[in-house]
Write a protein that holds these residues in place. Structure first.
Motif, PDB file in Angstrom:
ATOM      1  N   ARG A 289      -0.185  14.010   5.607  1.00 49.87           N
ATOM      2  CA  ARG A 289       1.010  14.634   6.172  1.00 49.87           C
ATOM      3  C   ARG A 289       1.528  13.902   7.400  1.00 49.87           C
ATOM      4  NH1 ARG A 289      -0.428  21.094   5.074  1.00 49.87           N
ATOM      5  NH2 ARG A 289      -0.690  20.802   2.808  1.00 49.87           N
ATOM      6  N   GLY A 290       0.705  12.960   7.887  1.00 51.67           N
ATOM      7  CA  GLY A 290       1.143  12.147   9.022  1.00 51.67           C
ATOM      8  C   GLY A 290       1.780  10.834   8.612  1.00 51.67           C
ATOM      9  N   GLY A 291       1.920  10.615   7.292  1.00 49.08           N
ATOM     10  CA  GLY A 291       2.607   9.423   6.814  1.00 49.08           C
ATOM     11  C   GLY A 291       1.729   8.209   6.607  1.00 49.08           C
ATOM     12  N   ALA A 292       0.410   8.390   6.582  1.00 48.69           N
ATOM     13  CA  ALA A 292      -0.486   7.244   6.395  1.00 48.69           C
ATOM     14  C   ALA A 292      -0.299   6.628   5.013  1.00 48.69           C
ATOM     15  CB  ALA A 292      -1.937   7.687   6.569  1.00 48.69           C
ATOM     16  N   ASP A 293      -0.396   5.306   4.945  1.00 49.69           N
ATOM     17  CA  ASP A 293      -0.298   4.654   3.641  1.00 49.69           C
ATOM     18  C   ASP A 293      -1.647   4.710   2.927  1.00 49.69           C
ATOM     19  OD1 ASP A 293      -1.913   2.664   4.780  1.00 49.69           O
ATOM     20  OD2 ASP A 293      -0.267   1.237   5.023  1.00 49.69           O
ATOM     21  N   ASP A 294      -1.666   4.260   1.660  1.00 50.12           N
ATOM     22  CA  ASP A 294      -2.889   4.347   0.861  1.00 50.12           C
ATOM     23  C   ASP A 294      -4.038   3.568   1.483  1.00 50.12           C
ATOM     24  OD1 ASP A 294      -1.368   5.839  -0.864  1.00 50.12           O
ATOM     25  OD2 ASP A 294      -1.472   4.425  -2.549  1.00 50.12           O
ATOM     26  N   GLY A 295      -3.734   2.438   2.080  1.00 45.18           N
ATOM     27  CA  GLY A 295      -4.778   1.610   2.675  1.00 45.18           C
ATOM     28  C   GLY A 295      -5.482   2.307   3.822  1.00 45.18           C
ATOM     29  N   ARG A 296      -4.723   3.023   4.626  1.00 42.50           N
ATOM     30  CA  ARG A 296      -5.329   3.729   5.754  1.00 42.50           C
ATOM     31  C   ARG A 296      -6.190   4.894   5.263  1.00 42.50           C
ATOM     32  NH1 ARG A 296      -1.974   6.787  10.494  1.00 42.50           N
ATOM     33  NH2 ARG A 296      -3.750   7.522  11.717  1.00 42.50           N
ATOM     34  N   ILE A 297      -5.734   5.586   4.227  1.00 37.93           N
ATOM     35  CA  ILE A 297      -6.521   6.685   3.667  1.00 37.93           C
ATOM     36  C   ILE A 297      -7.799   6.148   3.031  1.00 37.93           C
ATOM     37  CG2 ILE A 297      -6.543   8.457   1.875  1.00 37.93           C
ATOM     38  CD1 ILE A 297      -3.523   8.831   2.458  1.00 37.93           C
TER      39      ILE A 297
END
Length: 331
Positions: A289-297
Protein backbone atom coordinates in the motif's frame (compact mmCIF):
# COMPACT_ATOMS: atom_id res chain seq x y z
CA UNK A 1 13.57 -15.69 -21.82
CA UNK A 2 12.30 -16.25 -18.29
CA UNK A 3 14.92 -17.48 -15.84
CA UNK A 4 14.23 -19.75 -12.89
CA UNK A 5 13.69 -17.85 -9.64
CA UNK A 6 16.41 -17.86 -7.04
CA UNK A 7 15.35 -20.20 -4.18
CA UNK A 8 13.94 -18.75 -0.97
CA UNK A 9 16.52 -20.01 1.52
CA UNK A 10 17.00 -19.39 5.24
CA UNK A 11 20.30 -19.35 7.13
CA UNK A 12 20.03 -23.09 7.81
CA UNK A 13 19.80 -23.93 4.13
CA UNK A 14 16.10 -24.80 4.13
CA UNK A 15 14.42 -24.01 0.79
CA UNK A 16 10.89 -22.66 1.09
CA UNK A 17 8.46 -23.67 -1.65
CA UNK A 18 5.17 -23.85 0.29
CA UNK A 19 3.12 -20.74 1.11
CA UNK A 20 0.11 -20.71 3.44
CA UNK A 21 -2.21 -17.77 2.72
CA UNK A 22 -4.90 -16.86 5.23
CA UNK A 23 -7.88 -15.21 3.54
CA UNK A 24 -9.74 -14.24 6.71
CA UNK A 25 -9.48 -14.55 10.48
CA UNK A 26 -13.26 -15.03 10.75
CA UNK A 27 -14.84 -18.40 11.41
CA UNK A 28 -18.38 -19.75 11.61
CA UNK A 29 -17.51 -22.27 14.34
CA UNK A 30 -16.37 -21.64 17.91
CA UNK A 31 -14.24 -24.68 18.62
CA UNK A 32 -13.46 -24.95 22.31
CA UNK A 33 -9.75 -25.61 21.74
CA UNK A 34 -9.44 -22.60 19.40
CA UNK A 35 -11.45 -19.64 20.70
CA UNK A 36 -13.98 -18.51 23.30
CA UNK A 37 -17.73 -18.91 22.76
CA UNK A 38 -18.18 -15.24 21.90
CA UNK A 39 -15.53 -15.39 19.19
CA UNK A 40 -12.69 -12.91 18.81
CA UNK A 41 -12.22 -9.30 17.77
CA UNK A 42 -12.11 -9.82 13.99
CA UNK A 43 -9.87 -7.74 11.77
CA UNK A 44 -11.54 -4.72 10.20
CA UNK A 45 -12.17 -5.54 6.54
CA UNK A 46 -10.06 -2.57 5.45
CA UNK A 47 -7.06 -4.18 7.17
CA UNK A 48 -7.32 -7.47 5.25
CA UNK A 49 -5.68 -7.92 1.88
CA UNK A 50 -8.01 -7.53 -1.08
CA UNK A 51 -7.98 -9.94 -4.02
CA UNK A 52 -5.54 -7.88 -6.07
CA UNK A 53 -3.10 -7.73 -3.16
CA UNK A 54 -3.31 -11.46 -2.52
CA UNK A 55 -2.75 -12.24 -6.19
CA UNK A 56 0.20 -9.89 -6.42
CA UNK A 57 1.95 -11.41 -3.41
CA UNK A 58 1.36 -14.95 -4.66
CA UNK A 59 2.67 -13.97 -8.10
CA UNK A 60 5.84 -12.54 -6.52
CA UNK A 61 6.23 -15.72 -4.47
CA UNK A 62 5.90 -17.92 -7.56
CA UNK A 63 7.84 -15.89 -10.11
CA UNK A 64 10.62 -14.50 -7.91
CA UNK A 65 10.91 -16.81 -4.89
CA UNK A 66 10.27 -20.27 -6.30
CA UNK A 67 7.10 -21.05 -4.35
CA UNK A 68 5.35 -24.05 -5.93
CA UNK A 69 2.36 -24.73 -3.68
CA UNK A 70 -0.15 -22.44 -1.97
CA UNK A 71 -2.60 -23.51 0.73
CA UNK A 72 -5.55 -21.17 1.34
CA UNK A 73 -6.51 -21.04 5.02
CA UNK A 74 -8.34 -18.99 7.63
CA UNK A 75 -10.18 -18.61 9.92
CA UNK A 76 -12.60 -20.20 7.53
CA UNK A 77 -11.60 -19.40 3.92
CA UNK A 78 -15.03 -20.31 2.51
CA UNK A 79 -16.31 -17.14 4.20
CA UNK A 80 -14.27 -15.08 1.72
CA UNK A 81 -16.61 -13.41 -0.76
CA UNK A 82 -15.99 -14.28 -4.39
CA UNK A 83 -13.63 -17.11 -3.47
CA UNK A 84 -13.93 -19.04 -6.79
CA UNK A 85 -12.88 -15.94 -8.69
CA UNK A 86 -9.83 -15.47 -6.48
CA UNK A 87 -8.97 -19.16 -6.81
CA UNK A 88 -9.10 -18.83 -10.59
CA UNK A 89 -6.69 -15.89 -10.54
CA UNK A 90 -4.28 -17.70 -8.23
CA UNK A 91 -4.44 -20.90 -10.28
CA UNK A 92 -3.42 -18.86 -13.32
CA UNK A 93 0.00 -18.29 -11.72
CA UNK A 94 0.68 -22.00 -12.22
CA UNK A 95 0.91 -22.79 -8.52
CA UNK A 96 -0.42 -26.01 -6.96
CA UNK A 97 -3.47 -24.85 -5.04
CA UNK A 98 -5.20 -26.41 -2.01
CA UNK A 99 -7.51 -25.23 0.77
CA UNK A 100 -8.09 -26.03 4.44
CA UNK A 101 -11.69 -25.67 5.63
CA UNK A 102 -14.13 -26.75 8.32
CA UNK A 103 -16.32 -28.04 5.48
CA UNK A 104 -19.35 -25.87 6.19
CA UNK A 105 -20.36 -24.37 2.86
CA UNK A 106 -18.24 -26.80 0.87
CA UNK A 107 -21.26 -28.66 -0.49
CA UNK A 108 -22.37 -25.58 -2.41
CA UNK A 109 -18.90 -24.41 -3.51
CA UNK A 110 -16.90 -27.57 -4.27
CA UNK A 111 -17.73 -27.72 -7.98
CA UNK A 112 -17.07 -24.01 -8.55
CA UNK A 113 -13.76 -24.19 -6.70
CA UNK A 114 -12.64 -27.26 -8.65
CA UNK A 115 -13.57 -25.63 -11.96
CA UNK A 116 -11.66 -22.49 -10.92
CA UNK A 117 -8.48 -24.52 -10.41
CA UNK A 118 -8.43 -25.70 -6.81
CA UNK A 119 -6.64 -29.04 -6.56
CA UNK A 120 -7.64 -30.52 -3.22
CA UNK A 121 -9.03 -29.80 0.24
CA UNK A 122 -8.27 -30.59 3.86
CA UNK A 123 -11.40 -30.71 6.01
CA UNK A 124 -11.25 -30.44 9.79
CA UNK A 125 -13.43 -32.99 11.60
CA UNK A 126 -12.65 -34.04 15.17
CA UNK A 127 -15.63 -36.30 15.82
CA UNK A 128 -18.28 -38.33 14.01
CA UNK A 129 -20.88 -37.82 16.73
CA UNK A 130 -23.44 -35.05 16.34
CA UNK A 131 -23.73 -34.30 20.05
CA UNK A 132 -19.97 -34.20 20.52
CA UNK A 133 -19.51 -32.03 17.42
CA UNK A 134 -22.03 -29.54 18.79
CA UNK A 135 -20.23 -29.48 22.15
CA UNK A 136 -16.79 -29.08 20.57
CA UNK A 137 -17.71 -26.43 17.99
CA UNK A 138 -20.68 -24.82 19.76
CA UNK A 139 -22.60 -25.26 16.51
CA UNK A 140 -24.93 -28.08 15.35
CA UNK A 141 -23.48 -28.39 11.83
CA UNK A 142 -21.95 -31.85 11.48
CA UNK A 143 -24.39 -32.71 8.67
CA UNK A 144 -23.01 -29.82 6.64
CA UNK A 145 -19.47 -31.13 7.11
CA UNK A 146 -20.40 -34.64 5.97
CA UNK A 147 -22.16 -33.14 2.93
CA UNK A 148 -19.14 -30.98 2.17
CA UNK A 149 -16.78 -33.94 2.29
CA UNK A 150 -18.96 -35.93 -0.11
CA UNK A 151 -19.29 -32.95 -2.46
CA UNK A 152 -15.52 -32.39 -2.50
CA UNK A 153 -14.86 -36.00 -3.45
CA UNK A 154 -17.57 -35.96 -6.12
CA UNK A 155 -16.13 -32.75 -7.57
CA UNK A 156 -12.68 -34.32 -7.94
CA UNK A 157 -10.92 -32.43 -5.15
CA UNK A 158 -8.88 -35.52 -4.50
CA UNK A 159 -7.41 -36.72 -2.26
CA UNK A 160 -9.87 -35.37 0.29
CA UNK A 161 -7.96 -35.16 3.55
CA UNK A 162 -9.70 -35.17 6.92
CA UNK A 163 -7.84 -33.51 9.81
CA UNK A 164 -8.59 -34.44 13.42
CA UNK A 165 -7.01 -33.16 16.63
CA UNK A 166 -7.43 -35.79 19.36
CA UNK A 167 -7.66 -34.38 22.89
CA UNK A 168 -7.51 -36.49 26.02
CA UNK A 169 -10.87 -36.97 27.67
CA UNK A 170 -12.63 -35.33 24.73
CA UNK A 171 -12.42 -37.38 21.54
CA UNK A 172 -9.40 -39.68 21.67
CA UNK A 173 -11.74 -42.67 21.91
CA UNK A 174 -12.81 -41.99 18.30
CA UNK A 175 -9.40 -42.42 16.70
CA UNK A 176 -10.19 -45.89 15.28
CA UNK A 177 -13.71 -44.82 14.25
CA UNK A 178 -12.36 -41.83 12.33
CA UNK A 179 -9.91 -44.12 10.53
CA UNK A 180 -12.75 -46.51 9.65
CA UNK A 181 -14.76 -43.55 8.36
CA UNK A 182 -11.87 -42.67 6.04
CA UNK A 183 -11.67 -46.26 4.77
CA UNK A 184 -15.41 -46.37 4.11
CA UNK A 185 -15.54 -43.12 2.15
CA UNK A 186 -12.15 -43.09 0.47
CA UNK A 187 -10.76 -40.12 2.41
CA UNK A 188 -7.21 -39.66 3.66
CA UNK A 189 -7.17 -39.35 7.46
CA UNK A 190 -4.68 -37.21 9.37
CA UNK A 191 -4.30 -36.94 13.13
CA UNK A 192 -2.58 -33.81 14.45
CA UNK A 193 -1.09 -33.26 17.90
CA UNK A 194 -2.73 -30.28 19.59
CA UNK A 195 -0.54 -27.19 19.77
CA UNK A 196 -0.42 -24.11 22.04
CA UNK A 197 -2.21 -21.80 19.61
CA UNK A 198 -5.63 -21.34 21.21
CA UNK A 199 -6.84 -17.80 21.88
CA UNK A 200 -7.58 -18.55 25.53
CA UNK A 201 -4.04 -19.71 26.32
CA UNK A 202 -5.40 -22.83 28.02
CA UNK A 203 -3.41 -25.44 26.07
CA UNK A 204 -2.29 -28.24 28.38
CA UNK A 205 0.38 -30.64 27.21
CA UNK A 206 -1.07 -33.33 29.47
CA UNK A 207 -4.28 -33.22 27.43
CA UNK A 208 -2.40 -33.66 24.16
CA UNK A 209 -2.72 -37.11 22.63
CA UNK A 210 0.72 -37.91 21.24
CA UNK A 211 1.47 -39.40 17.85
CA UNK A 212 2.67 -42.57 19.56
CA UNK A 213 -0.65 -42.89 21.36
CA UNK A 214 -2.55 -42.37 18.10
CA UNK A 215 -0.58 -45.16 16.45
CA UNK A 216 -1.12 -47.44 19.42
CA UNK A 217 -4.88 -46.87 19.25
CA UNK A 218 -4.92 -47.51 15.51
CA UNK A 219 -2.80 -50.63 15.95
CA UNK A 220 -5.47 -52.17 18.17
CA UNK A 221 -7.81 -52.38 15.17
CA UNK A 222 -5.69 -52.18 12.02
CA UNK A 223 -2.46 -53.52 10.58
CA UNK A 224 -0.43 -50.46 9.65
CA UNK A 225 2.12 -50.55 6.85
CA UNK A 226 4.71 -47.73 7.05
CA UNK A 227 4.72 -45.38 4.05
CA UNK A 228 7.09 -42.78 5.47
CA UNK A 229 7.15 -39.07 4.81
CA UNK A 230 6.73 -37.52 1.38
CA UNK A 231 9.46 -34.93 0.90
CA UNK A 232 9.09 -32.16 3.46
CA UNK A 233 5.44 -32.94 4.18
CA UNK A 234 4.59 -32.66 7.90
CA UNK A 235 2.78 -36.01 8.12
CA UNK A 236 4.37 -39.39 8.68
CA UNK A 237 2.14 -41.86 6.87
CA UNK A 238 0.93 -45.43 7.23
CA UNK A 239 -1.37 -47.45 4.96
CA UNK A 240 -4.09 -49.58 6.49
CA UNK A 241 -3.29 -53.09 5.25
CA UNK A 242 -5.77 -54.43 2.73
CA UNK A 243 -7.00 -50.97 1.77
CA UNK A 244 -5.84 -47.93 -0.17
CA UNK A 245 -6.41 -45.70 2.87
CA UNK A 246 -3.40 -43.73 4.06
CA UNK A 247 -3.29 -42.43 7.63
CA UNK A 248 -1.06 -39.46 8.39
CA UNK A 249 0.14 -38.45 11.85
CA UNK A 250 1.52 -34.95 12.39
CA UNK A 251 3.66 -34.94 15.52
CA UNK A 252 4.27 -31.21 15.68
CA UNK A 253 5.12 -31.31 19.39
CA UNK A 254 6.68 -34.69 20.18
CA UNK A 255 8.50 -35.31 16.87
CA UNK A 256 8.90 -31.86 15.33
CA UNK A 257 9.91 -31.66 11.69
CA UNK A 258 11.40 -28.17 11.82
CA UNK A 259 14.66 -29.30 10.25
CA UNK A 260 12.91 -29.92 6.93
CA UNK A 261 10.37 -27.10 7.09
CA UNK A 262 9.66 -25.53 3.70
CA UNK A 263 6.69 -23.35 4.73
CA UNK A 264 6.12 -19.65 5.14
CA UNK A 265 2.84 -17.98 6.11
CA UNK A 266 0.95 -14.86 5.10
CA UNK A 267 -1.78 -13.62 7.44
CA UNK A 268 -5.06 -12.13 6.26
CA UNK A 269 -3.76 -8.65 7.06
CA UNK A 270 -0.60 -9.11 5.03
CA UNK A 271 1.93 -10.01 7.71
CA UNK A 272 4.61 -12.50 6.73
CA UNK A 273 5.44 -15.16 9.33
CA UNK A 274 8.42 -17.45 8.81
CA UNK A 275 7.08 -19.99 11.35
CA UNK A 276 3.71 -20.94 12.77
CA UNK A 277 5.14 -20.04 16.19
CA UNK A 278 6.94 -16.88 15.10
CA UNK A 279 6.90 -13.98 17.56
CA UNK A 280 7.81 -11.43 14.90
CA UNK A 281 6.15 -10.54 11.59
CA UNK A 282 7.14 -8.62 8.46
CA UNK A 283 4.57 -6.14 7.16
CA UNK A 284 4.13 -6.81 3.44
CA UNK A 285 0.79 -4.99 3.41
CA UNK A 286 2.51 -1.72 4.28
CA UNK A 287 4.90 -2.22 1.36
CA UNK A 288 2.03 -3.01 -1.01
CA UNK A 289 0.00 0.00 0.00
CA UNK A 290 3.06 2.22 0.17
CA UNK A 291 3.83 1.74 -3.53
CA UNK A 292 6.78 -0.64 -3.24
CA UNK A 293 7.78 -2.40 -6.44
CA UNK A 294 8.09 -6.18 -6.75
CA UNK A 295 11.83 -6.11 -6.17
CA UNK A 296 11.50 -4.35 -2.84
CA UNK A 297 8.80 -6.78 -1.68
CA UNK A 298 10.96 -9.70 -2.77
CA UNK A 299 13.90 -8.33 -0.77
CA UNK A 300 11.76 -7.92 2.36
CA UNK A 301 10.43 -11.45 1.95
CA UNK A 302 13.94 -12.89 1.62
CA UNK A 303 15.17 -10.96 4.64
CA UNK A 304 12.29 -12.23 6.77
CA UNK A 305 12.88 -15.87 5.82
CA UNK A 306 16.64 -15.55 6.27
CA UNK A 307 16.00 -14.75 9.95
CA UNK A 308 13.96 -17.92 10.57
CA UNK A 309 14.99 -19.83 13.68
CA UNK A 310 15.98 -23.51 13.85
CA UNK A 311 12.68 -24.67 15.35
CA UNK A 312 9.69 -23.83 17.53
CA UNK A 313 11.24 -25.09 20.82
CA UNK A 314 7.91 -26.17 22.38
CA UNK A 315 8.65 -27.75 25.75
CA UNK A 316 11.92 -25.92 26.27
CA UNK A 317 12.61 -22.92 28.48
CA UNK A 318 13.21 -20.86 25.34
CA UNK A 319 9.68 -21.34 23.95
CA UNK A 320 7.63 -18.15 23.68
CA UNK A 321 3.99 -18.54 22.80
CA UNK A 322 2.94 -16.36 19.81
CA UNK A 323 0.46 -13.58 20.55
CA UNK A 324 -1.80 -14.49 17.64
CA UNK A 325 -4.02 -17.58 17.93
CA UNK A 326 -4.26 -20.11 15.10
CA UNK A 327 -7.42 -18.53 13.65
CA UNK A 328 -5.54 -15.25 13.15
CA UNK A 329 -2.37 -16.85 11.80
CA UNK A 330 -3.78 -19.32 9.30
CA UNK A 331 -3.22 -23.07 9.61
Amino acid sequence: MNTAPRPLVDRFGRVHTDLRVSLTDRCNLRCTYCMPAEGLDWLPRADTLDDDEVVRLVRIAVERLGVRSVRLTGGEPLLRRGLPGLVGRLAATGVELSLTTNGIGLARTAVALREAGLGRVNVSLDTLRADRFAALTRRDRIGDVFAGLAAAKAAGLDPVKVNAVPVRGVNEDEIPELASFAVEHGYRMRFIESMPLDAQGSWDRAAMVTAQEVLARLGERFDLVPVGRSGNAPAEEWRIAGTDTVIGVIASVTRPFCGGCDRVRLTADGQLRNCLFATEESDLRALLRGGADDGRIEAAWRAAVHGKGPGHAIGSAEFVRPERPMSAIGG
